[in-house]
Design a protein around this motif. Sequence first.
Motif, short mmCIF file in Angstrom:
data_model
loop_
_atom_site.label_atom_id
_atom_site.label_comp_id
_atom_site.label_asym_id
_atom_site.label_seq_id
_atom_site.Cartn_x
_atom_site.Cartn_y
_atom_site.Cartn_z
N ASP A 20 -9.35 76.22 45.77
CA ASP A 20 -9.05 75.24 47.18
C ASP A 20 -10.37 75.31 47.93
OD1 ASP A 20 -8.14 74.60 49.60
OD2 ASP A 20 -6.07 75.42 49.09
N PRO A 21 -10.35 74.04 48.36
CA PRO A 21 -11.75 73.57 49.08
C PRO A 21 -11.59 74.56 50.59
CG PRO A 21 -10.68 71.42 48.57
CD PRO A 21 -9.70 72.79 48.12
N ALA A 22 -10.51 75.04 50.80
CA ALA A 22 -10.36 75.83 52.19
C ALA A 22 -11.19 77.09 52.04
CB ALA A 22 -9.07 76.29 52.59
N PHE A 23 -11.39 77.51 50.58
CA PHE A 23 -11.92 78.92 50.34
C PHE A 23 -13.46 78.82 50.62
CE2 PHE A 23 -10.22 82.11 47.34
CZ PHE A 23 -8.95 81.89 47.61
N PHE A 24 -13.90 77.41 50.86
CA PHE A 24 -15.48 77.48 50.93
C PHE A 24 -15.56 77.60 52.61
CE2 PHE A 24 -14.95 74.36 47.02
CZ PHE A 24 -15.24 75.71 46.27
N ASN A 25 -14.85 77.74 53.27
CA ASN A 25 -15.06 77.57 54.78
C ASN A 25 -15.97 78.47 55.29
OD1 ASN A 25 -13.66 75.39 54.96
ND2 ASN A 25 -11.78 76.06 55.71
N GLY A 26 -15.64 79.66 54.82
CA GLY A 26 -16.43 81.15 55.29
C GLY A 26 -17.89 80.84 54.93
N ALA A 27 -18.23 80.76 53.43
CA ALA A 27 -19.45 80.51 53.01
C ALA A 27 -20.25 79.53 53.71
CB ALA A 27 -19.20 80.20 51.56
N ALA A 28 -19.51 78.39 54.07
CA ALA A 28 -20.22 77.07 54.54
C ALA A 28 -20.73 77.43 55.99
CB ALA A 28 -19.34 76.01 54.52
N ALA A 34 -21.56 77.74 47.95
CA ALA A 34 -20.22 77.14 47.89
C ALA A 34 -19.45 77.96 46.68
CB ALA A 34 -19.98 75.55 47.82
N CYS A 35 -19.05 79.29 47.06
CA CYS A 35 -18.09 79.91 45.95
C CYS A 35 -17.45 80.84 46.80
CB CYS A 35 -18.89 80.67 44.85
SG CYS A 35 -19.96 81.99 45.37
N PRO A 36 -16.21 81.43 46.40
CA PRO A 36 -15.45 82.16 47.41
C PRO A 36 -16.09 83.64 47.41
CG PRO A 36 -14.30 81.67 45.15
CD PRO A 36 -15.38 80.90 45.42
N ARG A 37 -15.76 84.05 48.72
CA ARG A 37 -16.53 85.39 48.99
C ARG A 37 -15.60 86.26 49.16
NH1 ARG A 37 -21.66 87.33 50.31
NH2 ARG A 37 -21.47 88.98 52.19
N ILE A 38 -15.23 87.36 48.34
CA ILE A 38 -14.20 88.19 48.34
C ILE A 38 -14.94 89.54 48.83
CG2 ILE A 38 -12.48 89.46 47.32
CD1 ILE A 38 -12.67 87.11 44.91
N VAL A 39 -14.43 90.12 50.08
CA VAL A 39 -14.86 91.36 50.60
C VAL A 39 -13.98 92.40 50.42
CG1 VAL A 39 -15.73 92.39 52.72
CG2 VAL A 39 -16.54 90.40 52.11
#
Length: 469
Positions: A20-28, A34-39
């Motif tokens: 989902d594009p919303a996943f990229f918000n934090g990385a951007a 632009a890949c999802p970041r899981i902490v």
Amino acid sequence: MTVAPHLREAAAAPPEPLPDPAFFNGAARAGQSACPRIVIVGGGAGGLELATRLGDRFGRRGRASIVLVDRAPSHLWTPLLHEVAAGSMDANTHSTDYVAQARWHHFEFQQGELCGLDRSARQVSIKAVVDEDGEEVLPPRALAYDTLVLAIGSMTNFFGVPGAEQHAMSLDAVSQAERFRRRLISACMRAQTRLDKAPGERARVDVVIIGAGATGVELSAELRNTAKVFGAYGLHRLDGQNDVRLTIVEAGPRILAPLPERVALGTAKLLDELNILVLTDERVTRIEPHAVLTASGKNLRADLIVWAAGIKVAPVLGEIGLPVNKIGQVPVRQTLQTEIDDNIFALGDCASCPWPEHNATVPPRAQAAHQQANFLFDAIGRRIDGKALPAFRFRDQGSLVSLGRFNTIGNLMGRLTGRTLLIEGLLARLLYVSLYRAHLVTLHGFLRTVLDTMAQWLRGKTVPRIKLH
């Protein structure tokens, strides 16, 4: 504060479905790729298993960036801490270094302690790391996330008993277990010295364990085994059966309250045979440097005091703005998402997860953390693929209590019959050991686990049965 550097770019992989594009918000916002970041905050059994599996599946292919945060540099399976405390296990040979695990399984490790959360910016703040001399090793940091998983585990709950935190030891970490072991050896050596100086004197070591749950019961049996072995390594005058006095103090009417009564009765009988005194319906009202006082008026002499009577979650979750219950757990939905933020998940002891079938919450056990880690591995994969999340269902597989080399006893949940099955002896011991081996297989794979098991068995033939220093 600066944002921690990202993982190295992974090798190119075949095209995969985009999240989902919303996943990229934090990385951007963090100026990252632009890949999802899981902490994942917390490297206990559930957190480390989840980081390892996500790294192998998504980190290897560059589909996601996985970061594990923990304040310690290495991991040891928590149910083994009582063996470390008794000296029957060397923590160094059974621990897993987070940095090495991250290197092998394609995730990043950041050492530090959680201290802040900015949900709007999707960032967590990590405290500075200092060495034993108080020198800063790593600075404070802010880590951006798209998905945050809280897995910080639990800590000892002293319930506000006066003197408990000051004079009783807990077994929440390897350092605490090692400290208890050193103090036990010192106490036994002092008792031996008194016997050498005054042969007619009856010197003894008194250990009082507060709490008759699995930790307290397992620790008492392991300590009895250690006391019996001491004589083979120089403490010849110290009678391990009688001179090391072990007492368990329990506020409830019986030991092992969460387990079926027949399991508790069988365990209590064996503890009696091991000359371990069990006092039930005894509420501790005060802890002094060398004494435990109870509501009934008992004053129990103690050289060492261990508190194993309950757990709570570190207060940090409430301090960073998350809703928590009375023991500090974060309430989560059936998806393990927090009630106030779909981007934040919680698992293990720090999560208050519904158990609808029993009109209760999931109990804080290792098997629950393992099941929730497996669930989140699948759920986060679905989230990356833009799919709906399933609901978590806890399956109680029973409980086992290890009394060291003396016996293992417990109950298994019979799925076909719907009843519990009482087991003990060799079968129970094998099942107990298999739980730990299954954890290792998740972390290291089957082949390495087999080789490590063989190496530890061979090492056991050339070292003392207990750790003596």
